[in-house]
Motif scaffolding. Structure first.
Motif, PDB file in Angstrom:
ATOM      1  N   UNK A   1      17.961 -36.278 -15.230  1.00  0.00           N
ATOM      2  CA  UNK A   1      17.430 -37.210 -15.947  1.00  0.00           C
ATOM      3  C   UNK A   1      17.245 -36.295 -17.322  1.00  0.00           C
TER       4      UNK A   1
ATOM      5  N   UNK B   1      12.669 -40.246 -19.274  1.00  0.00           N
ATOM      6  CA  UNK B   1      13.623 -40.979 -18.173  1.00  0.00           C
ATOM      7  C   UNK B   1      13.248 -40.462 -16.727  1.00  0.00           C
ATOM      8  N   UNK B   2      12.990 -41.707 -15.966  1.00  0.00           N
ATOM      9  CA  UNK B   2      12.661 -42.967 -16.279  1.00  0.00           C
ATOM     10  C   UNK B   2      11.303 -43.221 -16.659  1.00  0.00           C
ATOM     11  N   UNK B   3      11.153 -44.470 -17.427  1.00  0.00           N
ATOM     12  CA  UNK B   3       9.601 -45.081 -17.684  1.00  0.00           C
ATOM     13  C   UNK B   3       9.500 -45.035 -19.130  1.00  0.00           C
ATOM     14  N   UNK B   4      10.300 -44.160 -19.939  1.00  0.00           N
ATOM     15  CA  UNK B   4       9.981 -44.367 -21.417  1.00  0.00           C
ATOM     16  C   UNK B   4      10.114 -45.730 -22.013  1.00  0.00           C
TER      17      UNK B   4
ATOM     18  N   UNK C   1       7.813 -45.781 -10.689  1.00  0.00           N
ATOM     19  CA  UNK C   1       7.297 -44.594 -11.587  1.00  0.00           C
ATOM     20  C   UNK C   1       6.396 -45.162 -12.671  1.00  0.00           C
TER      21      UNK C   1
ATOM     22  N   UNK D   1       5.002 -46.065 -16.622  1.00  0.00           N
ATOM     23  CA  UNK D   1       5.508 -46.569 -17.804  1.00  0.00           C
ATOM     24  C   UNK D   1       4.461 -46.665 -18.668  1.00  0.00           C
TER      25      UNK D   1
END
Lengths: 655, 378
Positions: free
Chosen positions: A365, A441-444, A495, A497
């Motif tokens: 990522x 990444x991930x989550x943004x 995850x 966010x």
């Protein structure tokens, strides 16, 4: 007499646990031992709450990091994961990304994360620490919704060579060293500082969070931090000053697991190392009516975080291997024009550029992002009537190709005859999402909006100065409404966010006091702070099961206070440090219970020592006891904290 | 004489002024010390964890509450449907110590409940009636689920160990491990999640950044096959026809590992994919369960859907609409067909449980710990 006594009682009760506000000393005035000198507040600081950390505190805590100093000697709340571990700061109920930290005009907040790990910033790199609360940060061109912590280096322009070495031995195989060499003359000065801190940090603790209830030694909590600072100042004449400053630091530390972790010594081993390179250049011209300043600098940071496990049949394997790099360039030109001796006009233009790269090699990522930002601000401050000063500041920034929210600020201050002043300010400010918030990444979440805050402050200041006695007291009421507050939350995908919460309201009061007294050879100094902070979510949520409305945000205490006292007699000194935080909740609904809240925290530390003065050299020995009553306590959930521990410090100054 | 009187008067005034100042100073000092001393010598009260005694011999439901990663606030709740009574944080109340960080699953075998604590590297064994600790298995990397073969053999899956543990539950010891590393170096393959046992085979889904169903022979404890499905197979169940159903969440929206989400049906005899269904929308795909008779599947894709195992397509309409809730886990009571739903709210505060009868009439609702992720019926 009754009136004076009454005034003092009012200040002490009104100020309750008091607060610290250093008396401002202009650079050109030397402090004489028996005389307290007060400088008039700068016109551009009209109506603002600005505190300077007492030089005695800085001297006492030179080997500490900024988080420890602020936690014990200001009303800023420090969320610390323990000795040597991450620590972030928040002003007045805001969060860590709303606190900006600068070193000689260079912002230390990572454009990637938006926050600063205060445990990685040594006190020793600067001589001057100033706190700008809320809107007062606008005069420093900072969009700090909570406030700004300014670390600045200075020089004394004395001739010859001066050196200082401080060495400390402390519990848990902790060694701290600091050295400083200054030399020069009235035109050119060089200052070199170097420091080195290391600790095994393997303190014993009773682990009653597992079924065995045994004494354990803290694992993987070691740390190492070392670096140097080089400053050169050149003053060809009284009108011009050039300076160049460079700071390099390397650090490496373990990140210990929770006390409930029983994965074994070879699993969940987390480590972080960082490399920091910062330079700052400045040119200042002092004219008769105009002062003109050009600043340029850069901040290059990179860090690596790893989590490692022992895999049967393979060996040690990283499950996380995250590299992050951020490069920032800062430029500004500012001017101050004295229209008259009662009115000044200020302007500043700035342009900054940020580049970040984040790469997690196990999950592949990665992201790269850039941001440019800049703006213009103008302000006018004036004494419009006798003893009444007012100020107006207008600011317009941009980021990338977008105009930021327009920032206005109004302030006023009235000075009564009896050393009492009252001040008020209203302002607007904003905070951009960090590049991690947007693109991780991930989550943004690339749809995040900027946080916008509207705040107001009212404050009172009072000082009393009798021959051997001085007292300075401040009281402040504050209110902020922050829209689009960014909050990271876990998701169903496993995850976290970030998202914009509609509204957070942060309000409260702060008081601080400095109290000094001299009786023959006995000197007594007290610096104390108290703050009450209510920081709650105030938007309605459609899910009727969501009980976060009106509840205190996680990890922000309602009450916090600290007191620092020092008594010195002849060359002996004794100091006492007391720190308090009320209950902190960790769930979004501020629920009580041992799993979701941390009980109130009281900490007592003492120190005593002696100074030795000789013709060409001064010595000082200082012995400190931390956690005096050997209390078991928690700063965050399920992280062990050390019991009573000690340090012995030797300082040597060459004159 | 006048000069002497004047001087004496001046000295007297100076002396009185000085005394006034001294009195002010001493009063201020006294008040400061008095106020400060009230607070300086306060002591901290460390966590007080009183022990409760439980005795729950009747039917009940364990509700596993994950908690937040690195917050150490996982918890266990117990609900008595006959009495409509909920007991929260039963583990710390029964034992005086916290459950740990991220409670992933609970399995009941005979009179013992085995709780897998993912980020604490251990599995606790507790009595199913009084919740007291009987023992624990530690030294695990990132355990996820546990499944029994017999009294002396159980499997524990793991997210990061690249191995599946074989343990002896009788003496809480590790016997050996089964290597499931795919040696590709991609991501961290393979992780292992849930286990379905069919004859002498284990079927295991590999959720994290992966897309396989692994098949292991329980006699040889070796990997014998892997079946490719949609990305991130999150839940698996078996129906009465011996088919394996796999719920795949397709990876997160902001992840580089993304693809279709859906449900795959696998013949456990032949290991062939018999059918697959792609979701038109993917939003909060978190759970899948099967009813007592093994012929009706329920799954969460924001709302709750149900369909018969012989259906040719997925249902278009939700069976239970989530509204503004964050539905996270579902289950049907094997004894009376009541249906349970958990609302994780904002994933950072107490979750909410709803209990419905077969007509979807709400019989009860109650708060539990943070992120209730599964129901296990006793």
């Amino acid at each position: 007499m009754i009136k004076k006594t009454f005034n003092i009682i009012i200040i002490l009760f009104f100020g309750n646990f008091v607060f610290s506000q250093e008396i401002h000393f202009p650079d050109t005035i030397k402090i004489i031992d028996e005389v307290f000198i007060y400088a008039e507040k700068k016109l551009s600081e009209t109506g603002q709450k600005i505190n300077k950390i007492d030089s005695l505190i800085i001297e006492t805590k030179l080997l500490n990091d900024v988080s420890a100093l602020l936690s014990e000697n200001s009303s800023i709340f420090i969320k610390s994961y323990g000795r040597g571990s991450m620590a972030t700061a928040s002003f007045k109920g805001t969060n860590a990304s709303h606190t900006k930290l600068t070193w000689n005009n260079i912002e230390l907040n990572s454009p990637l994360m938006g926050i600063v790990d205060m445990s990685q910033i040594p006190v020793a790199i600067s001589e001057n620490i100033k706190l700008y609360y809320g809107a007062s940060s606008l005069i420093k061109n900072s969009n700090a919704l909570g406030g700004l912590i300014e670390l600045n280096s200075t020089t004394s322009w004395s001739k010859g060579v001066k050196a200082k070495i401080i060495s400390q031995l402390a519990s848990y195989s902790s060694y701290d060293n600091f050295g400083e060499i200054r030399f020069g003359n009235s035109k050119i000065q060089s200052v070199t500082k170097f420091y080195h801190s290391t600790s095994k940090n393997n303190f014993p603790f009773l682990n009653n969070d597992i079924s065995e209830q045994q004494i354990e030694y803290r694992q993987n909590a070691d740390y190492l931090k070392y670096g140097f600072v080089q400053e050169v100042y050149f003053k060809p004449n009284i009108h011009n000053l050039f300076s160049v400053k460079f700071w390099k630091q390397l650090s490496d530390r373990g990140i210990p697991g929770l006390t409930s972790n029983e994965a074994g010594p070879n699993n969940n081993k987390n480590r972080q190392n960082s490399n920091l390179n910062i330079y700052s250049t400045n040119y200042t011209h002092y004219g008769k009516k105009i002062r003109f300043e050009i600043n340029h600098g850069a901040n290059f940071q990179n860090s690596n975080y790893k989590s490692t496990n022992y895999i049967n049949g393979i060996g040690f394997l990283n499950v996380v291997n995250a590299f992050s790099k951020s490069n920032s360039i800062f430029n500004s030109i500012s001017s101050k024009y004295n229209i008259s001796d009662k009115t000044e006009f200020n302007s500043q233009i700035n342009y900054n550029f940020h580049f970040v790269n984040s790469d997690e090699s196990i999950l592949n990522q990665t992201f790269t992002a850039k941001r440019q930002e800049g703006g213009l601000n103008i302000s006018v401050y004036s004494e419009i009537l006798k003893n009444l000063k007012t100020g107006i500041l207008l600011r317009q920034d941009f980021y990338d190709k977008t105009l930021s929210p327009f920032i206005p600020s109004l302030s006023a201050e009235y000075f009564f005859e009896n050393n009492l002043s009252v001040r008020a300010s209203v302002s607007r400010n904003y905070n951009l999402p960090s590049l991690n918030d947007l693109y991780l990444k991930p989550g943004g979440n690339p749809n995040l909006k900027a946080e916008i805050g509207n705040s107001s402050d009212i404050g009172l200041s009072y000082f009393l100065n009798i021959k051997n006695f001085s007292l300075k007291s401040d009281f402040d009421l504050n209110f902020s409404k922050i829209n689009n507050w960014i909050l990271w939350r876990p998701t169903a995908m496993g995850y976290w966010e970030p998202d914009n919460i509609e509204v957070v309201i942060a309000s409260g009061c702060e008081t601080n006091l400095i109290f000094e007294y001299k009786l023959n050879k006995l000197k007594f100094k007290n610096i104390a702070n108290y703050s009450f902070t209510k920081s709650v979510r105030s938007d309605e949520n459609e899910n009727m099961n969501n009980n976060s409305l009106g509840k205190q945000l996680p990890y922000i205490p309602r009450h916090s206070a600290n007191i620092f006292s020092q008594i010195s007699w002849q060359n002996f000194f004794f100091s006492y440090q007391w720190t308090y935080f009320s209950t902190r909740y960790t769930s979004s609904a501020a629920e009580p219970g041992v799993l979701v809240s941390i009980y109130p925290y009281f900490m007592n530390d003492i120190g005593f020592g002696k100074n030795f003065y000789f013709k060409k050299i001064d010595f000082s020995l200082n012995f400190k006891i931390y956690n005096l009553f050997n209390e078991k306590y928690r700063s965050v959930l399920w992280q062990a904290m050390p019991g009573r521990n000690y340090s012995l410090q030797l300082s040597i100054k060459l004159k | 004489m006048a000069s002497y009187a004047g001087t004496k008067l001046q000295l007297t005034i100076k002396y009185k002024t000085k005394m006034k100042e001294m009195k002010i100073i001493y009063k201020a000092l006294f008040l400061f010390i008095l106020i400060s001393s009230i607070f300086i010598f306060s002591c901290m009260k460390d966590d007080f964890r009183p022990i409760s005694e439980f005795n729950t011999n009747s039917r009940g439901v364990f509700i596993v509450c994950e908690g937040n990663f690195m917050y150490g606030n996982a918890s266990l709740s117990y609900y008595s449907p006959l009495e409509k009574k909920i007991e929260n944080t039963i583990f710390i109340r029964a034992n005086g110590i916290p459950l740990g960080d991220v409670a992933q699953s609970l399995t009941i075998h005979k009179n013992t409940a085995w709780i897998v604590i993912n980020n604490s590297g251990k599995v606790y064994a507790i009595d199913i009636d009084n919740f007291k600790i009987k023992g624990k298995i530690t030294g695990l990397v990132s355990p996820r689920y546990m499944r029994f073969v017999n009294e002396q053999k159980a499997y524990i899956t793991d997210m990061y160990a690249k191995n599946i543990y074989i343990v002896n539950p009788e003496n809480f010891s590790l016997i050996k491990t089964i290597n499931i590393d795919d040696a590709s170096g991609n991501f961290y393959n393979h992780s292992s999640e849930q286990i379905v046992i069919y004859e002498d085979k284990l079927f295991i889904n590999t959720w994290s950044y992966d897309n396989k169903i692994l098949v292991i022979n329980t006699n040889t404890d070796e990997l014998i096959d892997s079946i490719e499905v949609f990305k991130q197979p999150r839940k698996i169940i078996a129906d009465k026809y011996k088919n394996l159903w796999v719920l795949c969440d397709g990876g997160g929206e902001n992840s580089d590992y993304q693809g279709d989400a859906g449900i795959v049906k696998i013949n456990m005899q032949t290991h062939k994919i018999e059918n697959s269904f792609i979701f038109q929308n993917k939003e909060n795909i978190t759970d899948m369960q099967i009813n007592k008779t093994g012929d009706t599947i329920f799954y969460v894709n924001k709302d709750v859907f149900r369909f018969h195992v012989n259906s040719a397509s997925l249902p278009e309409k939700a069976w239970i609409s989530s509204g503004n809730k964050n539905i996270y886990a579902i289950a049907q009571d094997p004894y009376n067909y009541d249906f349970y739903i958990s609302d994780a709210v904002d994933f950072m505060q107490s979750g909410m449980i709803y209990r419905f009868n077969s007509n979807l009439y709400c019989l009860d609702s109650f708060a539990v710990g943070i992120i209730p992720n599964s129901f296990v019926f006793k």
